[in-house]
Design an enzyme around this catalytic site. Structure first.
Site, PDB file in Angstrom:
ATOM      1  N   ASP A   1      98.014  39.862 -24.937  1.00  0.00           N
ATOM      2  CA  ASP A   1      96.740  40.592 -24.911  1.00  0.00           C
ATOM      3  C   ASP A   1      95.868  40.140 -23.746  1.00  0.00           C
ATOM      4  OD1 ASP A   1      94.978  42.506 -25.858  1.00  0.00           O
ATOM      5  OD2 ASP A   1      94.022  41.144 -27.294  1.00  0.00           O
TER       6      ASP A   1
ATOM      7  N   HIS B   1      97.825  46.026 -16.574  1.00  0.00           N
ATOM      8  CA  HIS B   1      99.145  46.218 -17.194  1.00  0.00           C
ATOM      9  C   HIS B   1     100.248  45.928 -16.175  1.00  0.00           C
ATOM     10  CE1 HIS B   1      97.200  47.577 -20.718  1.00  0.00           C
ATOM     11  NE2 HIS B   1      96.832  48.750 -20.260  1.00  0.00           N
TER      12      HIS B   1
ATOM     13  N   LEU C   1     120.024  34.386 -25.447  1.00  0.00           N
ATOM     14  CA  LEU C   1     118.649  34.625 -25.872  1.00  0.00           C
ATOM     15  C   LEU C   1     118.485  36.117 -26.141  1.00  0.00           C
ATOM     16  CD1 LEU C   1     115.517  33.214 -24.002  1.00  0.00           C
ATOM     17  CD2 LEU C   1     115.513  35.503 -24.944  1.00  0.00           C
TER      18      LEU C   1
HETATM   19  C1  IPE Z   1      97.816  43.993 -29.700  1.00  0.00           C
HETATM   20  O1  IPE Z   1      96.789  44.092 -28.773  1.00  0.00           O
HETATM   21  C2  IPE Z   1      98.947  44.919 -29.306  1.00  0.00           C
HETATM   22  C3  IPE Z   1      99.725  44.496 -28.143  1.00  0.00           C
HETATM   23  C4  IPE Z   1      99.541  43.388 -27.454  1.00  0.00           C
HETATM   24  C5  IPE Z   1     100.783  45.397 -27.741  1.00  0.00           C
HETATM   25  P1  IPE Z   1      95.574  45.095 -28.998  1.00  0.00           P
HETATM   26  O2  IPE Z   1      94.672  44.923 -27.817  1.00  0.00           O
HETATM   27  O3  IPE Z   1      96.060  46.453 -29.261  1.00  0.00           O
HETATM   28  O4  IPE Z   1      94.923  44.498 -30.324  1.00  0.00           O
HETATM   29  P2  IPE Z   1      93.455  44.672 -30.918  1.00  0.00           P
HETATM   30  O5  IPE Z   1      93.144  46.137 -30.895  1.00  0.00           O
HETATM   31  O6  IPE Z   1      92.530  43.914 -30.023  1.00  0.00           O
HETATM   32  O7  IPE Z   1      93.525  44.075 -32.280  1.00  0.00           O
HETATM   33  C1  IPE Z   2      97.455  44.179 -23.948  1.00  0.00           C
HETATM   34  O1  IPE Z   2      96.324  44.254 -23.158  1.00  0.00           O
HETATM   35  C2  IPE Z   2      98.445  45.266 -23.611  1.00  0.00           C
HETATM   36  C3  IPE Z   2      98.557  46.303 -24.642  1.00  0.00           C
HETATM   37  C4  IPE Z   2      97.931  46.307 -25.780  1.00  0.00           C
HETATM   38  C5  IPE Z   2      99.456  47.402 -24.366  1.00  0.00           C
HETATM   39  P1  IPE Z   2      95.099  45.180 -23.521  1.00  0.00           P
HETATM   40  O2  IPE Z   2      95.282  46.497 -22.836  1.00  0.00           O
HETATM   41  O3  IPE Z   2      94.868  45.260 -24.980  1.00  0.00           O
HETATM   42  O4  IPE Z   2      93.907  44.376 -22.811  1.00  0.00           O
HETATM   43  P2  IPE Z   2      92.456  44.109 -23.367  1.00  0.00           P
HETATM   44  O5  IPE Z   2      92.591  43.530 -24.738  1.00  0.00           O
HETATM   45  O6  IPE Z   2      91.767  45.433 -23.385  1.00  0.00           O
HETATM   46  O7  IPE Z   2      91.866  43.151 -22.393  1.00  0.00           O
HETATM   47 MG    MG Z   3      93.805  44.125 -26.281  1.00  0.00          MG
END
Ligand code: IPE
Ligand code: IPE
Ligand code: MG
Length: 235
Positions: free
Chosen positions: A14, A31, A125
């Site tokens: 995240d 991303h 792995l």
């Molecule tokens: C969790 O991250 C999902 C992934 C890393 C793929 P999110 O950014 O979607 O989670 P929330 O919404 O903060 O809980």
């Molecule tokens: C995690 O990063 C990637 C996915 C959930 C696909 P985020 O896109 O949730 O990044 P933040 O949480 O908004 O910083």
């Molecule tokens: Mg996120």
């Protein structure tokens, strides 16, 4: 199995969006930057003799993001798999996808299936990408499958066990998670592998995913080694 090394590490990757926003860049750049740590962590995990690495790549709830962001994420996924498949194959890594994979764009699903086929012989792995994955959807689907089998007479309801439930899950082939890591500073599990994290050690870090490197993984492993795992037994 060495108890000091987690057999299965799962990561909630995240913080990509915040990483980009902090640099005045569009979220898509975050991303894009998130692919490099996947390579680094995979290599380090392999060297540390971790057998299962499971990455939360796209959640059921992430379908609620803009079409532009969703399309971008799957384009990056296809690019990552295309670029990495041969390297995964030669380095002994098996790639798998798990989740409601039928919902993926066709291009992404085809690319994933091809990479799964190519790397299927590998046993060092297992790298599992959780895609269109959510634990509640997974458990509801497993319950539905079991109900079908019971109503058709194929399954005796008195025989339904933890193993039966697990066998109907997308993640049936995964062992219990030993160490769950979440980057990005939030202290929550966001519907990830709820069944398999029942006795996992949890490690949360403020580090945003694009900044997560080998030293961060080693710190998480060090943290893991410092834990006393009791599994309900008296200390
Ligand atoms: C969790 O991250 C999902 C992934 C890393 C793929 P999110 O950014 O979607 O989670 P929330 O919404 O903060 O809980
Ligand atoms: C995690 O990063 C990637 C996915 C959930 C696909 P985020 O896109 O949730 O990044 P933040 O949480 O908004 O910083
Ligand atoms: Mg996120």
């Amino acid at each position: 199995m060495d108890p000091n090394t987690p057999n299965h590490v799962a990561i909630i990757m995240d913080g990509n969006g915040r990483w980009a926003e902090a640099r005045g860049l569009p979220r898509s750049e975050g991303h894009k930057a998130g692919a490099e740590p996947v390579r680094t962590i995979l290599k380090a995990a392999h060297r540390e003799k971790i057998r299962y690495l499971t990455l939360y790549t796209f959640s059921t709830e992430n379908w609620n993001r803009s079409k532009e962001e969703v399309d971008n994420l799957f384009t990056l996924l296809v690019k990552y798999i295309d670029q990495e498949t041969m390297e995964l194959f030669t380095s002994g890594v098996q790639l798998k996808g798990t989740g409601d994979l039928d919902r993926l764009p066709k291009m992404a699903l085809d690319t994933l299936r091809e990479a799964e086929k190519i790397t299927a012989v590998n046993t060092d792995l297992t790298l599992t990408l959780a895609l269109s994955y959510g634990s509640r959807a997974e458990l509801a689907r497993a319950a539905k499958q079991i109900a079908r089998k019971v109503s058709s007479g194929e399954l005796n309801p008195d025989k339904v066990s933890e193993e039966t439930l697990l066998s109907e899950m997308w993640t049936a082939a995964l062992p219990d998670v030993d160490l769950l890591i979440r980057t990005g500073g939030d202290i929550r599990v966001s519907n990830f592998l709820l069944w398999h994290i029942a006795y996992a050690e949890l490690h949360f870090t403020e580090t945003l995913w694009p900044d997560f490197g080998e030293s961060h993984l080693l710190a998480a492993l060090e943290d893991f080694r410092s834990r006393k795992r009791r599994f309900g037994r008296a200390g």
